[in-house]
Design an enzyme around this catalytic site. Sequence first.
Site, short mmCIF file in Angstrom:
data_model
loop_
_atom_site.label_atom_id
_atom_site.label_comp_id
_atom_site.label_asym_id
_atom_site.label_seq_id
_atom_site.Cartn_x
_atom_site.Cartn_y
_atom_site.Cartn_z
CG HIS A 54 -32.21 14.38 -58.34
ND1 HIS A 54 -32.71 13.63 -59.37
CD2 HIS A 54 -32.77 15.61 -58.45
CE1 HIS A 54 -33.56 14.36 -60.07
NE2 HIS A 54 -33.62 15.56 -59.53
CG HIS A 56 -35.13 18.02 -57.34
ND1 HIS A 56 -34.49 18.36 -58.52
CD2 HIS A 56 -34.70 18.92 -56.41
CE1 HIS A 56 -33.72 19.42 -58.31
NE2 HIS A 56 -33.81 19.77 -57.04
CG ASP A 58 -39.48 16.01 -60.16
OD1 ASP A 58 -38.59 16.15 -59.28
OD2 ASP A 58 -39.36 16.49 -61.30
CG HIS A 59 -36.39 12.56 -59.79
ND1 HIS A 59 -36.04 11.87 -60.92
CD2 HIS A 59 -36.68 13.82 -60.19
CE1 HIS A 59 -36.08 12.69 -61.97
NE2 HIS A 59 -36.47 13.88 -61.55
CG HIS A 112 -30.51 18.52 -61.56
ND1 HIS A 112 -31.18 19.43 -62.34
CD2 HIS A 112 -31.47 17.86 -60.86
CE1 HIS A 112 -32.48 19.33 -62.12
NE2 HIS A 112 -32.69 18.38 -61.21
CG ASP A 135 -34.06 15.53 -63.21
OD1 ASP A 135 -34.53 14.62 -63.91
OD2 ASP A 135 -34.74 16.29 -62.50
CG HIS A 174 -38.06 14.78 -66.17
ND1 HIS A 174 -39.26 14.76 -65.49
CD2 HIS A 174 -37.11 15.11 -65.27
CE1 HIS A 174 -39.03 15.07 -64.22
NE2 HIS A 174 -37.73 15.28 -64.05
C1 GBP Z 1 -39.67 21.44 -70.21
O1 GBP Z 1 -38.66 21.61 -70.87
O2 GBP Z 1 -40.50 20.59 -70.54
N1 GBP Z 1 -41.10 21.85 -68.31
C2 GBP Z 1 -39.92 22.30 -68.97
C3 GBP Z 1 -38.69 22.29 -68.06
C4 GBP Z 1 -35.91 19.00 -64.28
S1 GBP Z 1 -37.33 18.77 -63.20
C5 GBP Z 1 -38.91 21.85 -66.64
C6 GBP Z 1 -37.59 21.83 -65.86
O3 GBP Z 1 -37.08 22.87 -65.45
N2 GBP Z 1 -37.05 20.64 -65.66
C7 GBP Z 1 -35.84 20.42 -64.89
C8 GBP Z 1 -34.59 20.52 -65.75
O4 GBP Z 1 -33.50 20.39 -65.23
N3 GBP Z 1 -34.76 20.73 -67.06
C9 GBP Z 1 -33.66 20.83 -67.98
C10 GBP Z 1 -33.98 21.78 -69.10
O5 GBP Z 1 -35.05 22.41 -69.07
O6 GBP Z 1 -33.13 21.93 -69.98
N4 GBP Z 1 -37.82 19.76 -60.70
O7 GBP Z 1 -39.05 19.28 -60.96
C11 GBP Z 1 -36.87 19.77 -61.81
O8 GBP Z 1 -35.59 19.28 -61.37
C12 GBP Z 1 -37.54 20.31 -59.43
C13 GBP Z 1 -38.13 19.74 -58.29
C14 GBP Z 1 -36.68 21.41 -59.29
C15 GBP Z 1 -37.80 20.24 -57.04
C16 GBP Z 1 -36.38 21.91 -58.03
C17 GBP Z 1 -36.95 21.32 -56.94
BR1 GBP Z 1 -36.54 21.99 -55.22
ZN ZN Z 2 -34.51 17.38 -60.52
#
Ligand code: GBP
Ligand code: ZN
Length: 258
Positions: A54, A56, A58-59, A112, A135, A174
């Site tokens: 996707h 984002h 971080d991907h 997501h 994700d 992750h």
């Molecule tokens: C943890 O649980 O370790 N650090 C916390 C949660 C995916 S990354 C961090 C978090 O919110 N992670 C996201 C997620 O979906 N988690 C599921 C959950 O917590 O249950 N991201 O980095 C996230 O998608 C991102 C990057 C988001 C760009 C929005 C944008 Br725009």
């Molecule tokens: Zn994401």
Amino acid sequence: MKIYHVPCLQDSYSYLIVDESSREGAVVDPVEPEKVLEAANSHGVNLKLVLTSHRHGDHAGGNEKIKQLVPGIKVYGGSVDNVKGCTDKVQNGDKVSLGADVNILSLHTPCHTKGHISYYVTGKEDEQPAVFTGDTLFIAGCGKFFEGTAEQMYQSLCVTLGSLPKSTRVYCGHEYAEKNLQFALTIEPDNSRIQQKLTWAQNQKQAGLPTIPSTIEEEMETNPFMRVDLPALQEKIGCKSPIEALRELRKVKDKWKG
Ligand code: GBP
Ligand code: ZN
């Protein structure tokens, strides 16, 4: 086929998928391209494809860089996700092959993000398939509903991914297993599979080892978000349907301070 983990950033993974007879490789979400190239070189792999889950950062954030480093590499990504550096847009059901024995099927798993793609990968007949879930599906959890509804996540998680063969290995974006399993225990305190897996995940972490892969079967038994079809789980959280339960679980997890 062979699959190698490439740990990146704080808690992310890229994965290197290798067709052993041709030594051709595909990489899932190469956010730190140098680390992926190092892994590819150390295994004697010729990188051909990028599979982006996707949009984002971080991907998909390493896509432009890997294109510079590996001229001619193809970059796949969801057709409605605006993935940076994408050269080949994919839709649900699109197929790509790698080398002689690896086949990749794109599964649209939105919620997501709108255009999130999971990649279902099969090798030789006697090898267990694998699915790269980005994700959408995490070990014992799922992604936040940034661009979709509970209805969509139900379809993505419980129908699309939930219909894959039970033995399919699950590779997610992750390392969230420990926290997710702790949350899962607050929902189902008596589920012994969750208790066992949490202890195992804590040991893995101590040893500096990943908790990935899981399997679809293991997720069905330990992941509350994949268990919303169970009337007992719905009852526990005061809901009357799977979709209502999924919406409620996500809401509770978003507020949960593990
Ligand atoms: C943890 O649980 O370790 N650090 C916390 C949660 C995916 S990354 C961090 C978090 O919110 N992670 C996201 C997620 O979906 N988690 C599921 C959950 O917590 O249950 N991201 O980095 C996230 O998608 C991102 C990057 C988001 C760009 C929005 C944008 Br725009
Ligand atoms: Zn994401």
